[in-house]
Motif scaffolding. Structure first.
Motif: not given
Length: 469
Positions: A296-297, A300-301, A303, A306, A344, A348, A350, A460, A462
């Motif tokens: 996930r990280s 997310r990094c 970008q 989705p 994606a 990422v 919730e 990051d 999180e």
């Protein structure tokens, strides 16, 4: 038997700087002091020094890939090269395949103009390579302290760039002991068509025991390969000079940057609890939670859009999944590749930790005894050799190794290692390597990605909340 075949010589292995300032400060030279061939004592070499082991699909699939390279860092100068050489010789008596060579035989069918091959290990005691070297300007702290693995670490391993199929002429085991200013690094290179990660560490654990004075290893390796009764050996597979040449042309000269992230036992417990709560289950394992969190990280990094699909690949151990289970100390490859693909955006958002960790869990659970045997027999019908680029690159991540392997129990007589590192073999962007951490219950994850993504991960909030510096 120890056969010295090189006198002292100098090699100037210098490594190109990467874009990170921290990464570029470790230009270094390695001085090779000696190289030797280590053989098992003839009187102890299992009686039949020409034992033949036919390779099944689990071993054959790795022929086009590079070797396994893992190494241990020790904060000590209290070691003896000759003792290590002699204890290695004694250990090889219990591991004859590692002192042998591969044999690849070509078969030409003139009727349909096709070429196939068969392969086996000949336990002929040709010997393992032992290199004694020095990195005279490098300290233990130079390896441990930087965020990024210094490029010099790759020079601590022998047979860099070797492919497994080259085990016909090159040793199946090579060891390099590199002296540092205040410690040593022992780099191990093992042919991946002969052993998987579990077998690799079984050998290292056994060598450490014999180095400490054991007369024989506490665990006895099982060399007989598992084959269904309806499959004839040797197994034929497509393997041509064209395939070999293509794989060599795809070799990446500059290995990607590597960064190691440390997860404490407490943070792992938190991630596992969160993943199971989000998925309303108790099935998600600690490792599945940690890997999904990393996945996930990274996405997310990066970008990533989705709607774009992203994948995660795992190596799944087959030993406990068979009925009856394979011997715990089965010495060879007993692993399969499995993967999960999601959008994606699903990863990422919730709740994505629990949802996607559960997808990993479901995928792993599919590999029952029936599924393992089905894939095995399918490979025999349509053989296919793996290429690393098939599972890494783009937005894919692929994990090898396991935190269950006994890394920090390897005391050769001067204390336990302070760190484990891997070599440059099979390194591509997206390659993830998992190790047990030095503290019980902790996990270290080595990540190969572009420098800008590794920097973003390190900044990051999180992600950094779950790792320790």
């Amino acid at each position: 038997m120890i056969n010295i075949f090189h006198s002292i010589h100098i090699t100037s292995l210098k490594y190109s700087a990467q874009s990170s300032p921290e990464y570029s400060q470790y230009d270094e030279y390695i001085r090779v002091i000696s190289s030797s061939t280590i053989q098992a004592p003839p009187s102890q070499n299992g009686g039949d020094s020409a034992q033949r082991i036919d390779l099944p699909p689990w071993d054959l699939q790795f022929l086009l890939l590079e070797t396994i390279q893992k190494g241990l860092l020790f904060h000590t100068k209290n070691h003896q090269i000759h003792h290590l050489q002699h204890s290695l010789s004694s250990t090889l008596a219990f591991f004859p395949p590692l002192a042998g060579r591969l044999v690849i035989t070509r078969h030409h069918d003139n009727n349909n103009h096709t070429t196939t091959a068969t392969s086996h290990i000949t336990c002929n005691n040709a010997g393992a390579l032992f290199v004694h070297a020095a990195a005279e300007n490098t300290s233990v702290a130079d390896i441990l302290q930087p965020n990024y693995v210094p490029p010099i670490v790759h020079s601590f391993f022998p047979l860099n760039g070797a492919k497994n199929h080259e085990g016909t002429s090159q040793p199946l085991l090579a060891v390099q002991v590199t002296e540092l200013l205040d410690g040593i690094f022992i780099g191990f290179t093992v042919n991946h068509s002969v052993a998987d990660g579990k077998s690799f560490w079984l050998f290292i654990n056994s060598w450490a025991e014999i180095s400490r004075g054991f007369l024989k290893p506490s665990k006895s390796p099982v060399f007989q390969r598992w084959l269904p009764h309806n499959i004839e050996v040797p197994i034929r597979f497509p393997f041509t000079e064209k395939q070999e040449a293509q794989q060599c042309s795809e070799k990446i000269l500059n290995a990607p940057p590597e960064r190691i992230f440390h997860f404490t036992k407490e943070k792992i417990v938190e991630l596992k609890a969160k993943a199971n709560m989000e998925a309303n289950t108790n099935r998600v394992s600690s490792l599945q939670a940690v890997l999904t969190h990393l996945w996930r990280s990274v996405i997310r990094c990066k970008q990533v859009d989705p709607e774009e699909e992203v994948s995660y690949f795992l190596i799944i151990g087959a030993r406990p999944r068979m009925v009856p289970p394979l011997p715990e100390d089965y010495f060879g490859n007993a692993a399969l590749f499995g993967g999960v693909t999601v959008k994606a955006g699903e990863l990422v958002v919730e709740g994505g930790l629990g949802k996607c960790a559960m997808e990993l869990n479901k995928m792993v659970s599919l590999y029952s005894d029936e599924m393992v045997k089905k894939e095995y027999e399918c490979w025999v019908r349509t053989p296919k050799l793996h290429l690393l680029d098939g599972v890494t690159g783009g937005h894919s991540l692929a994990t090898s190794s396991s935190p269950r392997f006994d890394v920090y129990g390897n005391d050769f007589g001067w204390g336990k290692p302070v760190a484990v590192r891997s070599g440059g073999a099979n390194k591509r962007h997206g390659k993830i390597t998992v190790f047990a951490g030095a503290e019980e219950g902790s996990i270290d994850i080595e990540v190969c990605l572009p420098i800008e993504i590794l920097e973003a991960l390190g900044n990051d909030p999180e992600f950094t909340h779950t790792i320790s510096s």
